[in-house]
Design an enzyme around this catalytic site. Structure first.
Site: not given
Length: 484
Positions: A180, A324
């Site tokens: 991320s 993510d």
């Protein structure tokens, strides 16, 4: 009263320090005024085997004094191990504000000098084959360190301070992972050569980059705030500006650093991936970062891109889309261990789903604090178990609710600590602002907090990585090929 005043003054100097040099001087001053210098000089401690370390240090010094290289080789062949005698115990770095026992510093310095002496020994005394065999085995046995940067949305600016402090002290590991927000910082580090990295990490350049930021409104179905960052801004104005257009293999050839980015499958049936020059050499780093930053429900899932044999950009695994990386493998310790022989992990942790409930094992705490953490830990384990059972037996397993449960279980079931852990001084943040574009002053506070929290760990990082850095340096200098 004078001692108390001096102690308070040094603490204030540390808090206000703008550079590591100033902070270090204030920390050393603090240790002098509080008598902790005497603690560092005294060898005895319950936290490490000081007797065996003293004995081994005296033996190394004696062998080098007598220039007994064969004896030195035999002594080191007994084993060069990380955390030998417990010298890497975090408790040894929580007593004083700067450094640890002088015996530990002396032992590490003597051991690194011994390795240099063996590497440069006359080939008539120790053959080149013997040297290569020894350093190959020592390197594999000792292992190496990796820096892992967690996800954290806007809190990812904290990582900037962490890596800035490490770059300035030449302590940045060659193996770096990010998920991320951490993937963006990791990619910047691994796509710029050493000569450029100092400039990239300079405070002047960081301020310049912050000044270029603009506010955008998200295009997804959730509008958290008028200042939220949208996917187009992230792709064009952040990733496109900060990360060169190159593949994982090209980045490794340029910098020698091993970049690793985690991505999570958009579908429950997709296994997560760790992208790097070994597993996916032709994948374009920009697309990997965009995939790892694709927060479910906010940014759309991403199809990875790669460069084909003709140099053209093509879809990579075109039937798969990714989101993510922190949902599945925020800190990919096991995978790094298998790929690179990593056995020592430095973690910069800013995952907002974790840090409010995660204690820092490097920090000494009171009994009451530890007791308070027990119900928090049990609640997390209990919720994780409930999600697992619910996902397995409930009828909504293949629905969007089931996917959300699967992702939440992935977050709760992970291990979020390493051997050296760096966390923000503030643990609680408003979740509704984590995807917002921050004001320059707030970004700088995150970066400065990252620096300060890392300065307190630099001597621990220096000591715990000194031997592996020396082994790698010797092997690279000699041109030996070592398979890990």
């Amino acid at each position: 009263m004078g001692i108390f005043t001096s102690q308070h003054s040094s603490v204030e100097k540390m808090a206000r320090a703008k550079t590591y040099k100033i902070w270090k001087a204030a920390a050393q001053e603090h240790d002098v005024h509080t008598g902790l210098d005497d603690w560092k000089s005294a060898e005895a401690s319950q936290y490490y085997d000081y007797r065996s370390i003293r004995k081994r240090l005296d033996e190394l010094r004696d062998l080098m004094k007598r220039n007994d290289l064969r004896g030195l080789l035999f002594k080191l062949n007994e084993g060069i191990h990380g955390n030998q005698g417990g010298i890497g115990n975090p408790a040894l770095y929580t007593k004083s504000r700067f450094g640890t026992k002088r015996l530990i510093n002396e032992y590490i310095a003597e051991l690194t000098e011994a390795l240099d002496i063996l590497a440069e020994a006359d080939n008539k005394l120790i053959s080149e084959d013997e040297k290569q065999d020894f350093f190959s085995r020592a390197s594999r046995c000792y292992g190496r360190s990796a820096l892992m940067l967690s996800g954290g949305a806007a809190l990812g600016h904290f990582h900037m301070g962490v890596v800035k402090a490490m770059v300035e002290e030449d302590l940045l590991p060659e193996i770096i992972s990010g998920s991320s927000a951490g993937s963006l910082i990791a990619a910047v580090l691994c796509t710029h050569c050493d000569e450029d990295l100092d400039e990239v990490m300079s405070i002047e350049n960081i301020r310049g980059e912050i000044a270029k930021e603009k506010s955008w409104r998200p295009k997804g179905f959730i509008h958290l705030h008028p200042n939220s960052i949208d996917e187009r801004h992230l792709r064009n104005d952040v990733v496109g500006r900060l990360i060169p257009d190159m593949t994982f293999q090209e980045a490794y050839e340029l910098t020698g650093r091993k970049l690793n980015i985690t991505v999570t499958g958009a579908k429950r049936q997709q296994a997560s991936r760790l992208l790097n020059a070994v597993t996916s050499p032709n994948v374009l780093i920009r697309s990997a970062v965009m995939a790892s930053c694709a927060v479910a429900g906010i940014y759309p899932p991403v199809t990875l891109k790669a460069r084909d044999v003709d140099g053209q950009e093509v879809s990579y695994l075109p039937e798969s889309r990714w989101i993510d990386g922190s949902f599945s493998d925020d800190l990919p310790a096991k995978r790094l261990s298998r790929l690179y022989g990593v056995n020592h992990y430095i973690v910069s942790m800013v995952n907002p789903a974790v840090i409010p409930f995660q204690s820092n094992p490097d920090e000494r705490s009171h009994v009451l604090t530890e007791l308070v953490r027990i119900p928090i830990s049990l609640s997390r384990q209990g919720l994780s178990r409930v999600l697992k059972i619910s996902h397995r037996y409930m009828p909504w397993r293949d629905s969007s609710i089931g996917t959300l449960q699967h992702l939440l279980y992935g977050v709760l079931s992970q291990d979020y600590v390493g051997d050296i852990n760096i966390m923000p001084s503030k643990r609680f943040f408003n979740p509704l602002t984590l995807l917002n574009q921050k004001e320059p002053a707030e970004i700088m506070r995150f970066i400065e907090d990252g620096e300060h929290q890392t300065w307190e760990k630099l001597e621990m990082i220096r000591n715990c990585t000194a031997i592996s850095r020396k082994l790698d340096h010797i092997i690279h200098t000699k041109g030996w090929t070592i398979n890990h």
